[in-house]
Enzyme design. Sequence first.
Site, PDB file in Angstrom:
ATOM      1  N   GLU A  58     -60.297  34.787 -98.350  1.00 14.90           N
ATOM      2  CA  GLU A  58     -60.949  33.851 -99.270  1.00 14.90           C
ATOM      3  C   GLU A  58     -62.461  33.870 -99.108  1.00 14.90           C
ATOM      4  OE1 GLU A  58     -61.871  30.591-101.866  1.00 14.90           O
ATOM      5  OE2 GLU A  58     -60.363  32.178-101.796  1.00 14.90           O
ATOM      6  N   HIS A 123     -58.809  31.780-114.961  1.00 18.35           N
ATOM      7  CA  HIS A 123     -59.742  32.345-113.987  1.00 18.35           C
ATOM      8  C   HIS A 123     -59.783  33.867-114.084  1.00 18.35           C
ATOM      9  CE1 HIS A 123     -61.304  33.378-109.915  1.00 18.35           C
ATOM     10  NE2 HIS A 123     -62.028  32.299-110.111  1.00 18.35           N
ATOM     11  N   HIS A 275     -51.443  46.557-110.474  1.00 25.72           N
ATOM     12  CA  HIS A 275     -51.170  45.988-111.792  1.00 25.72           C
ATOM     13  C   HIS A 275     -52.427  45.299-112.344  1.00 25.72           C
ATOM     14  CE1 HIS A 275     -48.286  44.913-114.862  1.00 25.72           C
ATOM     15  NE2 HIS A 275     -48.554  43.624-114.738  1.00 25.72           N
TER      16      HIS A 275
END
Length: 299
Positions: A58, A123, A275
């Site tokens: 993060e 987002h 992906h």
Amino acid sequence: MHRMLKFFGIITTLGMLLVIIQGALVTQTGSGDACGPEWPLCYGQLIPENPAVETLIEYTHRLVSGILGIMVIALSIWSWRTIGHLRETKLFAFLAVTFIIFQGLLGAAAVVWGQSDAVMALHFGFSLISFASVLLLTILAFEDGKPASLTKPLITKGLRWSLIGNLIFAYAVVYTGAYVKHTGSGGACAGWPLCNGILIPSLTGSTGIQFGHRVAAGLLFITILMMFFRLLKSHLNNKPLLYSGVLTMMFITAQVASGAVVIFTGFTLYATMAHAVIVSLLFGSLSYMAVIASRSSIR
């Protein structure tokens, strides 16, 4: 011409792709709250001490996103001043900056106050718009000075709306994919292409969300395939349009295949991130084709 601007544009475009990859990594590993309910600090620290793996994921995503935000602003200003005479430059500069800011603010709001799954699915979409805008600014730097026959081909009205429509539809499909991820609906349909062994499952709850995304992705493949056949029939002489069409066809095929791989491998980290990367490249190529369509004359 514009050598340094081109180089900086390429670096910034690759950096935005890295931000998208990191964002997918954060989502896949559930690291979004690994710095606590604080932003921009991480557990009250500017640089966390002895961070756990999730915290490191993060924190580095925040750090890289911040650096890329500065780079996007710099590229936008540089492009505005250098190739501002091109019609699309100011629009893409505005979009690049606006959506990189929206992306950051939405991420910060999610950390501090939390957000619904429907909002958080935006987002990824904001990241894609900023990425595509940076990519297009870079392409404009390469296009400057090229003959109009390459950058503004004659196309049919039907092809124009096909190119623009596919871009809009692709964004909707991306949103449904992000919504699948944020609602945890990825495993609601076992198997592929059938869902839980049947052609049309119950369209409620997580199964309905996952199946809806599959249907939308399948329809996008069909509409892009139809567009590609039109290009092969009438526009073999226009290299930018043809090459971007070939790339788009390759990306949508890879996207469908990678979606199946995600299912068959049980949503492994690498499959899921691949992906996300492929759909970003697909959206970028569709964006460029839509730009060509918007500036072209109708025959």
